[in-house]
Structures are given as C-alpha cells and as structure tokens.
Design an enzyme around this catalytic site. Structure first.
Site, PDB file in Angstrom:
ATOM      1  N   CYS A  81       0.848  -1.210   0.000  1.00 22.92           N
ATOM      2  CA  CYS A  81       0.000   0.000   0.000  1.00 22.92           C
ATOM      3  C   CYS A  81       0.877   1.251   0.000  1.00 22.92           C
ATOM      4  O   CYS A  81       1.632   1.445  -0.945  1.00 22.92           O
ATOM      5  CB  CYS A  81      -0.997  -0.045   1.144  1.00 22.92           C
ATOM      6  SG  CYS A  81      -2.336   1.150   0.950  1.00 22.92           S
ATOM      7  N   HIS A 184      -3.971  -4.968  -0.007  1.00 23.41           N
ATOM      8  CA  HIS A 184      -3.466  -5.477   1.269  1.00 23.41           C
ATOM      9  C   HIS A 184      -3.519  -7.005   1.264  1.00 23.41           C
ATOM     10  O   HIS A 184      -4.571  -7.577   1.561  1.00 23.41           O
ATOM     11  CB  HIS A 184      -4.308  -4.931   2.428  1.00 23.41           C
ATOM     12  CG  HIS A 184      -4.035  -3.496   2.717  1.00 23.41           C
ATOM     13  ND1 HIS A 184      -3.047  -3.085   3.577  1.00 23.41           N
ATOM     14  CD2 HIS A 184      -4.591  -2.367   2.219  1.00 23.41           C
ATOM     15  CE1 HIS A 184      -3.012  -1.773   3.616  1.00 23.41           C
ATOM     16  NE2 HIS A 184      -3.936  -1.299   2.804  1.00 23.41           N
ATOM     17  N   GLU A 186      -2.428  -8.991   3.399  1.00 23.71           N
ATOM     18  CA  GLU A 186      -2.706  -9.479   4.759  1.00 23.71           C
ATOM     19  C   GLU A 186      -4.184  -9.352   5.114  1.00 23.71           C
ATOM     20  O   GLU A 186      -4.621  -9.832   6.157  1.00 23.71           O
ATOM     21  CB  GLU A 186      -1.821  -8.732   5.765  1.00 23.71           C
ATOM     22  CG  GLU A 186      -2.243  -7.312   6.146  1.00 23.71           C
ATOM     23  CD  GLU A 186      -1.901  -6.242   5.114  1.00 23.71           C
ATOM     24  OE1 GLU A 186      -1.564  -6.593   3.960  1.00 23.71           O
ATOM     25  OE2 GLU A 186      -1.999  -5.040   5.451  1.00 23.71           O
TER      26      GLU A 186
END
Lengths: 202, 275
Positions: A81, A184, A186
């Site tokens: 990001c 993202h 994650e």
C-alpha cells in the site's frame, strides 16, 4: 529464513505479523539497522498519507542503509500500500514529497471518473506479466484495496498487474528484487495469504 | 471491477454478543465464540464490531472451542484477526485520538466514530489527518421525525436535531472515508432497509456508503445492493440464525448476478494449500 517487517509507526502491522505467523513464519518487527541487516527479506507496510509515511520513515529508519540492503545486497523486498507508494520518485498527496526513488514513477490521486474515493473494497487484479509471485494465483481474482492514490510507474515493464477503478492503475509492481503491491495481501484472505507465501518462498 | 460488499456487524454489550431492536431492547445470544466464528467466516468481506456497552465491565463466557481467554472487545478483535484475514472496523466509545490508536494497535484497520463527532466537531478532521481518511468511518444513527430524518447520538437516545443531509455533508467534508448509515426505526424489525432514507441521501454521498438496519431475509441485501450509491450492505441479527449464514447469503447474491465477490467457504483443509 529471517523476515523483517519494518515498524516505523505506520498502520496495522500486527495484522501483517499475524498473517505471516499463520504461514508459519515468525517475522521481526523492527526499525533497527542491525536487525534489518540480519534479515533475508524485508517487508515495508504503510497506511495513511504519502507525506506522513515518508516523514515517519525518515525519522525512524536509516534510509541509506535500507537502500543498501535493497539495491546492493539485493534482498527481496515487498512494499505494501503506502509502503509501495513511497518507493516512487514523488508523491502528490497533500503536497509534493520526494519518495525513496527505488522504482521510478509518481503517486497521484486516482482519476475515478466520478466513482467515490477512497477506493475501498475487493477488486480484481489483471496479471499482465507472469511472475513467481503469482504462483497459484490466476488473473482476475479479487484482493482488498483501500486507497485514494495510485503509483504510476515510469517504465511499463515494472507493472506486473493492473486494476481498474475509473482508470487502470498498477496494482502489483516489480523492479529486480523489489516488489510493490497496492492492495493489502494481509487482508485479502486465501489469495492474499498465497501472495505473501509466494513472496516468502522467493 | 470493484465489488460491492457484504458486512456482518457484531454488537457487543458488556462482553456479550447481542441482537438489537430499535436500539432499545437487547437480546443476549448463547455462545459468543460460536457467534464470532459464524460471522467471521471468510465469505464476509469485512467485519464491523460495535461496542454498545454502558460501562467497561466485560464478562465473556469462555472455555469453549479452546479459544483463548477473551477479556474484552479488543481481545476479541485481536483473536479474530489471527484467523480471519479481512478488514476489521471497531466502533463504540471512541472519544480521542488515543482511543483510535489503541484500537488500531489491536488489529483494527478502521474505527467508526458516532456520538463523539457531535460533541467534538474537530475529531473527524483530526483523526483523518492523523490516521488517514481510509481509517475513519462515520457511523450515523437516523430516525424519522415528521417529514425529516434526524441524526441521533448516545445509542439512539439523544436527538441532535441535525438533519441527515447536513450531517452527511459535514462528516464527509471533515474527512470521513466511509459512512455507516443505521436506521433506528428499522433496527431489528426484519422488514428490510429503510428505502426512503436510502433514496433521500442519494445526492449527498461522496464516499462509500454502508447501510444497516432492518434486514429480514437475504433478499433485502439484493434490494440494498441494487442502489448505485450503496457500496456495502451490513446486518447483524440475521447472521445469527444459522451456521454458515454469511456464506449462504453471499452465495444467493452471487448466483443472482449481483456485483459481489464469489463466496469462499473456508475450511481448514484448505489451509495446507497456503503453506
């Protein structure tokens, strides 16, 4: 293998830590030069604004050393990001700010053509250049995005995948041993974990 | 193309997961761990945890399913984030930037601010400057009075006498990255979203809009998603009625051709493929 997640006071790094943990890695959260240099791979997260992240990383991290690890020791590196965006030459969020200039390009507001900003939610990525980072990840799968600015790479060769939100922008970039990702991983469930796992296996 | 989102909301009151009706009657659900597991399935696109407690005393039933001792909302969030890799918003009782920082440090990606935005007209601006607009969700509770929709705070108890349109303009100008719009009238009724409210805010939305309040069956999600200006549909109570409810809701929406992500029924066998 040792993985460093650079901790410079930006964002929810614990989620990133948790996702690596889930993949059976125990990363080190650090901004310490020696600890970073002891690691084989480096991940740079980042949320918030470009100018804020740049000023935080300059205060907390020895940038010349970090660049040395990336550019000369050729350690695999992943920017996530805003952690990807600050790899650019310049950013234009709030004010013009110099980036780390590791991958040439500029970070500007997405031209959404009336779609609302921020670009929040699940959007697909179109793989335009094959790479090991996409092992087991087909083109057009969805990942979680949350951002208003996008990285426009100077050299098209550096763009591995694109996403469309009013305009097409690079959602995965790569130059040599340096990867950057706008979404993202994650926060992107199965395929996000797969993406991280691919990076860790490089 | 960007997909629209389906977002389960977990309401926590003094450590118990509850169902809410018109913001004033709360029913405590049996096993909080089961409820958490059910709503945090990977078919969910995001999760919203709202703390609607009156005080800070938590007493969570524990020991089932070998889940670690959960002593408060943030521990729950932290635990959930170890197993569900999706965005998490945490709301309730946020008054300061420090409150936000604490929530983010416990694995929240975003926070939702409600009453405090009324009492401190600077907080959204300061918070979005510090943490980024993408992190700040304005949660707005609305009730109809006469011909107009008014914004209520303090868990729906206090009428601010501010009309919804004026408040939407204000919170967006201040830097909110998303709006979570709740209808107090429809809350817990199971009669569908407040469509008049949805229509009335159409020209006042500049950031992604999440709607909540009133879902009685999965078709209500279809109706919500059919509006261009709605980016996400949220609900709490409906997901508590059966197992894998988020998956089944998502599957139905996907099969109807709505612009949403294909549901992922996560199971532990799949975990091996990821390693």
């Amino acid at each position: 293998m040792k993985v460093a997640i650079i901790d410079y006071g930006s964002g929810n790094i614990k989620s990133l830590y948790n996702s690596l943990n889930f993949l059976n890695y125990t990363p080190i959260l650090t901004n310490d030069t020696k600890e970073i240099n002891d690691c084989d791979k480096i991940i740079l997260p980042g949320v918030g604004s470009f100018d804020n992240c740049i000023s935080k990383i300059h205060t907390k991290v020895d940038i010349e050393n970090l660049k040395n690890e990336i550019l000369f020791k050729k350690k695999f590196f992943l920017g996530i990001c805003v952690g990807m965006q600050i790899l650019s030459s310049f950013g234009f969020e709030n004010r013009k700010t110099n980036g780390l200039n590791i991958i040439e390009g500029v970070v500007e507001k997405i031209n959404t053509k009336l779609l609302p900003l921020p670009h929040v939610g699940w959007n697909n990525i179109e793989i335009i250049k094959n790479d090991e980072i996409f092992n087991g990840i087909e083109s057009l799968l969805d990942f979680y995005f949350v951002h208003s600015y996008r990285f426009k790479v100077k050299n098209k060769e550096h763009s591995l995948a694109e996403t469309n939100y009013g305009e097409k922008f690079s959602s995965v970039i790569k130059k040599d041993n340096v990867y950057g990702v706008q979404f993202h991983p994650e926060k992107s469930q199965s395929y996000g974990l797969k993406f991280l796992s691919n990076f860790l296996k490089l | 193309m960007k997909k629209k989102r389906l977002i389960p909301i977990l309401l926590l009151q003094n450590g118990k997961i509850v169902q809410s009706r018109n913001f004033n009657s709360y029913q405590i659900l049996g096993s909080p761990i089961n409820a958490i597991k059910r709503l945090s399935e990977w078919a969910s696109d995001e999760l919203i945890f709202l703390d609607i407690s009156n005080n800070d005393n938590y007493d969570l039933d524990r020991d089932d399913y070998n889940v670690e001792n959960l002593s408060n909302l943030l521990d729950i969030v932290e635990n959930v984030s170890k197993k569900t890799f999706m965005p998490i918003t945490v709301g309730g009782k946020i008054k300061t930037l420090k409150d936000i920082e604490i929530r983010l440090s416990k694995c929240a990606d975003k926070v939702s601010i409600n009453s405090e935005a009324f009492y401190n007209k600077e907080i959204i601006k300061e918070a979005s400057k510090e943490f980024g607009s993408q992190c700040i969700v304005s949660s707005i509770d609305v009730k109809k009075n006469g011909n107009f929709y008014y914004v209520y705070v303090q868990g729906g108890k206090k009428n601010t006498e501010i009309k919804i349109h004026d408040w939407l303009n204000f919170v967006q100008d201040q830097g909110s990255g998303e709006i979570l719009l709740n209808s107090i009238d429809m809350d817990g009724q199971g009669k569908g979203y407040d469509l008049n409210l949805i229509e009335s805010v159409k020209d006042h939305i500049k950031v992604p809009l999440i709607i909540a309040g009133g879902v009685g069956d999965y078709n209500d999600f279809c109706i919500g998603l059919s509006y261009n200006h709605i980016d996400a549909v949220a609900a709490a109570n409906i997901f508590h009625y059966k197992d894998q409810s988020v998956y089944y809701a998502k599957k139905m929406l996907f099969e109807k051709g709505l612009n949403i992500r294909e549901p992922d029924l996560f199971n532990l066998e799949y975990e091996d493929d990821l390693l």
